[in-house]
Design a protein around this motif. Structure first.
Motif, short mmCIF file in Angstrom:
data_model
loop_
_atom_site.label_atom_id
_atom_site.label_comp_id
_atom_site.label_asym_id
_atom_site.label_seq_id
_atom_site.Cartn_x
_atom_site.Cartn_y
_atom_site.Cartn_z
N THR A 97 2.65 1.54 -3.89
CA THR A 97 1.65 2.13 -4.73
C THR A 97 1.00 3.40 -4.34
O THR A 97 0.86 4.31 -5.30
CB THR A 97 0.51 0.95 -4.75
N GLY A 98 0.82 3.67 -3.02
CA GLY A 98 0.50 5.09 -2.86
C GLY A 98 1.54 6.16 -3.24
O GLY A 98 1.29 7.12 -3.74
N LYS B 159 -3.34 3.17 1.30
CA LYS B 159 -3.05 3.63 -0.02
C LYS B 159 -3.31 4.98 -0.08
O LYS B 159 -2.34 5.88 -0.51
CB LYS B 159 -3.41 3.12 -1.14
N ASP C 67 1.48 6.35 -7.01
CA ASP C 67 0.36 7.20 -7.57
C ASP C 67 0.46 8.68 -7.46
O ASP C 67 0.25 9.54 -8.41
CB ASP C 67 -1.05 6.77 -6.56
N LYS D 78 -6.82 -0.19 0.04
CA LYS D 78 -7.37 0.97 -0.66
C LYS D 78 -7.23 2.33 0.45
O LYS D 78 -6.79 3.21 -0.19
CB LYS D 78 -8.72 0.89 -1.07
N TYR E 151 0.69 -1.32 -0.09
CA TYR E 151 0.04 -0.17 0.07
C TYR E 151 0.90 1.32 -0.05
O TYR E 151 0.51 2.14 -0.74
CB TYR E 151 -0.96 0.03 1.06
#
Length: 112
Positions: free
Chosen positions: A38-39, A89, A42, A86, A35
């Motif tokens: 990927t955060g 993240k 992003d 989710k 998490y």
């Protein structure tokens, strides 16, 4: 070049965590978990790449200057314990966004 940008970005994050002796703490460093990674990616794609392009620099120093992570408390896995993937993240993205916004000069420092 893309590989170098990603490495420089994570080195900037790493330096803030090393200064607080938390980078190698696998149980508490959110960027060593899916998490957090990927955060961070992003945020890099949606926000930081544009700012680095504007500055024409993708160096570790530029990322560190934009993020200003050393000035603030670090995000830890403890902060994420009760969150689903989710939401965790999103919390990483919010943390990076807030640190960047906090580093912006106050309005009385702008030339108008």
């Amino acid at each position: 070049m893309q590989k170098r940008v990603i490495i420089n970005y994570f080195k900037a994050i790493e330096s803030a965590y090393i200064s607080k002796k938390q980078w190698h703490n696998k149980s508490n460093n959110p960027f060593l978990r899916s998490y957090g990674f990927t955060g961070a990616i992003d945020y890099l794609i949606t926000t930081l790449l544009k700012e680095c392009a504007r500055r024409q620099s993708f160096t570790v120093e530029t990322f560190a200057d934009i993020l200003q992570l050393e000035k603030y408390s670090i995000l830890t896995h403890e902060d994420m314990k009760s969150l689903d993937g989710k939401t965790a993240k999103k919390r990483v993205v919010d943390y990076l966004e807030q640190s960047m916004i906090s580093g912006i000069s106050s309005s009385d420092e702008y030339e108008i």
